[in-house]
Design a protein around this motif. Sequence first.
Motif, PDB file in Angstrom:
ATOM      1  N   ALA A  36       0.845  -1.206   0.000  1.00 47.92           N
ATOM      2  CA  ALA A  36       0.000   0.000   0.000  1.00 47.92           C
ATOM      3  C   ALA A  36       0.882   1.258   0.000  1.00 47.92           C
ATOM      4  CB  ALA A  36      -0.926  -0.015   1.210  1.00 47.92           C
ATOM      5  N   ARG A  37       2.008   1.207   0.704  1.00 45.24           N
ATOM      6  CA  ARG A  37       2.916   2.368   0.706  1.00 45.24           C
ATOM      7  C   ARG A  37       3.465   2.630  -0.698  1.00 45.24           C
ATOM      8  NH1 ARG A  37       6.385   2.478   6.389  1.00 45.24           N
ATOM      9  NH2 ARG A  37       4.562   2.147   7.715  1.00 45.24           N
ATOM     10  N   SER A  68       0.598   3.918  -2.962  1.00 40.70           N
ATOM     11  CA  SER A  68       0.201   5.302  -2.658  1.00 40.70           C
ATOM     12  C   SER A  68       1.157   6.309  -3.286  1.00 40.70           C
ATOM     13  CB  SER A  68       0.107   5.513  -1.149  1.00 40.70           C
ATOM     14  OG  SER A  68       1.410   5.577  -0.626  1.00 40.70           O
ATOM     15  N   ARG A  69       2.357   5.842  -3.678  1.00 38.68           N
ATOM     16  CA  ARG A  69       3.310   6.711  -4.402  1.00 38.68           C
ATOM     17  C   ARG A  69       3.093   6.637  -5.909  1.00 38.68           C
ATOM     18  NH1 ARG A  69       8.133   8.478  -1.436  1.00 38.68           N
ATOM     19  NH2 ARG A  69       7.730   7.818   0.699  1.00 38.68           N
TER      20      ARG A  69
END
Length: 258
Positions: free
Chosen positions: A221-222, A225-226
């Motif tokens: 998810a990190r 999200s970028r």
Amino acid sequence: MLHAVVREVSPALGRCELSYLPRTPIDVEIAGLQHKAYVAALARQGCRIIALPADPGLPDSVFVEDAAVVLPELAVITRPGAPSRRPETEAVAAGLASYRRLAFIRPPGTLDGGDVLALGHILFVGISKRSDADGIGQLRALAGPAGFEVRSVPVQGCLHLKSAATAVGDETLLLNPDWVDAAAFAGIERIAVDPREPHAANALRVGGGLIYPLSFPRTRARLESRGLEVAVVDVSELQKAEGAVTCCSLVFEAPLKP
Ligand code: CIR
């Protein structure tokens, strides 16, 4: 065109080297299916696949990354730190010979490709249980004239530097700061793994996207999200052998041969 050297899962995978994980039973059939799906993901990212046959005498031979460091001008055939893995290099060298001039790490030096992280023209190389100062010095002597600066980086608590950090962009790393001192990467953008997913720093950047394990949704998810494009693969059986996504291929550019 992008090429990827891969090697089919050895029927002996259950007797793999293990350094940090306890030995648990590995379903070699499932490992083989997961590997096929991984190879299909590489092909979808535009790679022409160079598949080496499985070797029943070499349990860890699916992890081809450790046997070579492929640079634009040459391929450095390693001398893996684990003696059981040294015979793996022969088939990998043969697979690369039509694409690159070959150079070799010589005894007593040791080097595993899993310790070599390329970011532009810098090769960060882990000083680990597998790669020593002699091996890194030999890599420096070979890669220097080809335009690469070699910087050694101590790693702790994990097998290879690329267990702790991998490139997810031209100037961006995904890393676990507990296993490698982030100061080694000063000036480079860093994304930390979710602390509940310590093994999540290994992503394979290929064809403009990332191939990434299913088992790390929080870190994924990190990345997403970028705006990073992530293709997920289930590599659970290979992870029991301390393998991850970078270690199952050697990806490089080469002209398409007839
Ligand atoms: C080993 O211990 O050598 C294998 N069981 C795992 C190697 C994984 N290689 C890699 O991540 N580059």
